[in-house]
Design an enzyme around this catalytic site. Sequence first.
Site, PDB file in Angstrom:
ATOM      1  N   ALA A   9       0.796  -1.237   0.000  1.00 39.39           N
ATOM      2  CA  ALA A   9       0.000   0.000   0.000  1.00 39.39           C
ATOM      3  C   ALA A   9       0.825   1.281   0.000  1.00 39.39           C
ATOM      4  O   ALA A   9       0.298   2.344  -0.314  1.00 39.39           O
ATOM      5  CB  ALA A   9      -0.931   0.004   1.219  1.00 39.39           C
ATOM      6  N   GLY A  12       4.190   2.924  -5.327  1.00 34.30           N
ATOM      7  CA  GLY A  12       3.755   3.837  -6.387  1.00 34.30           C
ATOM      8  C   GLY A  12       2.307   3.621  -6.777  1.00 34.30           C
ATOM      9  O   GLY A  12       1.570   4.578  -7.018  1.00 34.30           O
ATOM     10  N   GLY A  14       0.249   1.505  -4.814  1.00 35.07           N
ATOM     11  CA  GLY A  14      -0.469   1.329  -3.556  1.00 35.07           C
ATOM     12  C   GLY A  14      -1.046   2.617  -2.994  1.00 35.07           C
ATOM     13  O   GLY A  14      -2.199   2.640  -2.540  1.00 35.07           O
ATOM     14  N   ARG A  81       8.913  -2.487 -13.392  1.00 34.10           N
ATOM     15  CA  ARG A  81       9.930  -2.579 -14.454  1.00 34.10           C
ATOM     16  C   ARG A  81      10.759  -1.303 -14.567  1.00 34.10           C
ATOM     17  O   ARG A  81      10.309  -0.220 -14.233  1.00 34.10           O
ATOM     18  CB  ARG A  81       9.232  -2.800 -15.801  1.00 34.10           C
ATOM     19  N   ASN A 119       3.156  -7.928 -11.133  1.00 38.57           N
ATOM     20  CA  ASN A 119       3.572  -8.589 -12.366  1.00 38.57           C
ATOM     21  C   ASN A 119       4.654  -9.636 -12.125  1.00 38.57           C
ATOM     22  O   ASN A 119       5.376  -9.556 -11.148  1.00 38.57           O
ATOM     23  CB  ASN A 119       4.125  -7.524 -13.328  1.00 38.57           C
ATOM     24  N   ASP A 150      -5.179  -2.476 -19.265  1.00 36.35           N
ATOM     25  CA  ASP A 150      -5.138  -2.680 -20.726  1.00 36.35           C
ATOM     26  C   ASP A 150      -6.435  -2.181 -21.374  1.00 36.35           C
ATOM     27  O   ASP A 150      -6.418  -1.623 -22.472  1.00 36.35           O
ATOM     28  CB  ASP A 150      -4.928  -4.169 -21.045  1.00 36.35           C
ATOM     29  N   ARG A 153      -6.474   1.685 -21.176  1.00 33.74           N
ATOM     30  CA  ARG A 153      -5.620   2.231 -22.241  1.00 33.74           C
ATOM     31  C   ARG A 153      -6.302   2.098 -23.607  1.00 33.74           C
ATOM     32  O   ARG A 153      -6.328   3.053 -24.398  1.00 33.74           O
ATOM     33  CB  ARG A 153      -4.297   1.453 -22.296  1.00 33.74           C
ATOM     34  N   HIS A 177      -1.696 -10.475 -19.640  1.00 39.01           N
ATOM     35  CA  HIS A 177      -1.264  -9.103 -19.380  1.00 39.01           C
ATOM     36  C   HIS A 177       0.247  -8.967 -19.574  1.00 39.01           C
ATOM     37  O   HIS A 177       0.992  -8.777 -18.628  1.00 39.01           O
ATOM     38  CB  HIS A 177      -1.663  -8.673 -17.964  1.00 39.01           C
TER      39      HIS A 177
HETATM   40  P1  NAI Z   1       6.697   0.225  -6.103  1.00 38.05           P
HETATM   41  O1  NAI Z   1       8.073  -0.289  -5.969  1.00 38.05           O
HETATM   42  O2  NAI Z   1       6.486   1.678  -6.201  1.00 38.05           O
HETATM   43  O3  NAI Z   1       5.804  -0.298  -4.904  1.00 38.05           O
HETATM   44  C1  NAI Z   1       5.801  -1.629  -4.503  1.00 38.05           C
HETATM   45  C2  NAI Z   1       5.513  -1.661  -3.018  1.00 38.05           C
HETATM   46  O4  NAI Z   1       5.503  -3.035  -2.631  1.00 38.05           O
HETATM   47  C3  NAI Z   1       6.576  -0.941  -2.166  1.00 38.05           C
HETATM   48  O5  NAI Z   1       5.946  -0.035  -1.294  1.00 38.05           O
HETATM   49  C4  NAI Z   1       7.246  -2.077  -1.420  1.00 38.05           C
HETATM   50  O6  NAI Z   1       7.688  -1.702  -0.121  1.00 38.05           O
HETATM   51  C5  NAI Z   1       6.115  -3.091  -1.359  1.00 38.05           C
HETATM   52  N1  NAI Z   1       6.557  -4.440  -1.066  1.00 38.05           N
HETATM   53  C6  NAI Z   1       7.661  -5.089  -1.473  1.00 38.05           C
HETATM   54  N2  NAI Z   1       7.701  -6.319  -0.932  1.00 38.05           N
HETATM   55  C7  NAI Z   1       6.580  -6.446  -0.185  1.00 38.05           C
HETATM   56  C8  NAI Z   1       6.054  -7.478   0.618  1.00 38.05           C
HETATM   57  N3  NAI Z   1       6.688  -8.631   0.776  1.00 38.05           N
HETATM   58  N4  NAI Z   1       4.872  -7.260   1.232  1.00 38.05           N
HETATM   59  C9  NAI Z   1       4.213  -6.091   1.075  1.00 38.05           C
HETATM   60  N5  NAI Z   1       4.676  -5.082   0.339  1.00 38.05           N
HETATM   61  C10 NAI Z   1       5.845  -5.252  -0.279  1.00 38.05           C
HETATM   62  O7  NAI Z   1       6.049  -0.525  -7.375  1.00 38.05           O
HETATM   63  P2  NAI Z   1       4.695  -0.157  -8.153  1.00 38.05           P
HETATM   64  O8  NAI Z   1       5.004   0.782  -9.246  1.00 38.05           O
HETATM   65  O9  NAI Z   1       3.666   0.189  -7.159  1.00 38.05           O
HETATM   66  O10 NAI Z   1       4.357  -1.570  -8.842  1.00 38.05           O
HETATM   67  C11 NAI Z   1       3.965  -2.682  -8.079  1.00 38.05           C
HETATM   68  C12 NAI Z   1       3.705  -3.887  -8.955  1.00 38.05           C
HETATM   69  O11 NAI Z   1       2.592  -3.675  -9.829  1.00 38.05           O
HETATM   70  C13 NAI Z   1       4.871  -4.260  -9.876  1.00 38.05           C
HETATM   71  O12 NAI Z   1       5.019  -5.659  -9.868  1.00 38.05           O
HETATM   72  C14 NAI Z   1       4.410  -3.794 -11.233  1.00 38.05           C
HETATM   73  O13 NAI Z   1       5.011  -4.507 -12.289  1.00 38.05           O
HETATM   74  C15 NAI Z   1       2.930  -4.093 -11.144  1.00 38.05           C
HETATM   75  N6  NAI Z   1       2.111  -3.396 -12.133  1.00 38.05           N
HETATM   76  C16 NAI Z   1       1.018  -4.053 -12.612  1.00 38.05           C
HETATM   77  C17 NAI Z   1       0.199  -3.493 -13.552  1.00 38.05           C
HETATM   78  C18 NAI Z   1      -1.000  -4.237 -14.055  1.00 38.05           C
HETATM   79  O14 NAI Z   1      -1.599  -3.789 -15.039  1.00 38.05           O
HETATM   80  N7  NAI Z   1      -1.404  -5.346 -13.470  1.00 38.05           N
HETATM   81  C19 NAI Z   1       0.468  -2.152 -14.087  1.00 38.05           C
HETATM   82  C20 NAI Z   1       1.597  -1.513 -13.489  1.00 38.05           C
HETATM   83  C21 NAI Z   1       2.397  -2.131 -12.559  1.00 38.05           C
END
Ligand code: NAI
Length: 315
Positions: A9, A12, A14, A81, A119, A150, A153, A177
């Site tokens: 949460a 980025g 969350g 990524r 992802n 998707d 977009r 995805h």
């Molecule tokens: P981010 O790095 O900004 O945030 C990820 C958060 O997860 C961080 O606050 C981190 O502390 C936390 N985290 C890491 N390990 C953890 C754990 N064991 N338990 C709980 N929290 C934990 O990354 P962002 O940009 O928020 O992306 C998160 C994921 O979402 C990535 O895997 C990204 O590829 C995916 N994503 C999926 C999309 C979709 O369409 N399904 C679109 C964009 C991103």
Amino acid sequence: MVKVAVLGAAGGIGQPLSLLLKANTTITELALFDIANTAGVAADLSHINTPAKVTGYKGDEQLEGALKGADVVVIPAGVPRKPGMTRDDLFKINAGIVKNLATAAAKHCPKAFMAIISNPVNSTVPIVAEVFKAHGVYDAKRIFGVTTLDIVRANTFVSELKNTEPQSTNVPVIGGHSGVTIIPVLSATGHSFTDEQVERLTQRIQYGGDEVVKAKDGAGSATLSMAYAGARFVNSLLEASVLKKTGVTECTYVKSDVAEGLEYFSTVVELGPEGVSKIHPIPSLNAHEKKLLDAAVPELKANIQKGVDFVKNAT
Ligand code: NAI
């Protein structure tokens, strides 16, 4: 009482996702879990005058508190990524994170709807399913891969081209995805496109995520548009399950037998009180879209197997 837990949460995605969920007045408790920085995010959101009581949980020892009694668990935890990376490159780190979080959910809220954002979604959804199977609490109707971005977009790109209202443009995007597994069904929109437009739109919908990764230049991938898409998906789940609205549909990546030889696939899914209520078949595809499907199948199959094997080999 409706409790939604967001795992990851403070990240980025969350943070803005939690903000949008705080604005959903159906939610009475919003549990924010991360390995760092949840207290600040929770305190900040807790000042917003909507019904959801916001609670912050940090670290593995507080995970149970975040999950106990949750009706919906949304997982955007993990690494995003950087330029040049595919979603599959994230598997090494994110598979383990998702497996651990799914294990805790299987123990503490086995009936919750699981909405997986982390992802590679094509593999993380099978990981969650295998974990739930191993704990004897598997219900295929309750585990969702969030592919809504998707569709969001695709709706934007098509409405820009066709000068239609973005909110009422509706492009089904099926398959999975990532890259070639993302199959926009432009023929189902009722619009006509030239071959060149189809080519360009398809490429942009499949690789729209890369535009954002490139523009952020090392600072991550889509977060704000993903938060919007994630909130839309959770809102739909709650409309169907809590508010008992009928006819609520979303394209989502679920256990499905619509595509031969694939255990998971995204098509239009009608949501209901128990989660998946009806899986629509693959819509009728034109020759171009059939080719996209053919290209998607082997990659999806490998992605799914990778997720299944990850859990099987670890136990
Ligand atoms: P981010 O790095 O900004 O945030 C990820 C958060 O997860 C961080 O606050 C981190 O502390 C936390 N985290 C890491 N390990 C953890 C754990 N064991 N338990 C709980 N929290 C934990 O990354 P962002 O940009 O928020 O992306 C998160 C994921 O979402 C990535 O895997 C990204 O590829 C995916 N994503 C999926 C999309 C979709 O369409 N399904 C679109 C964009 C991103």
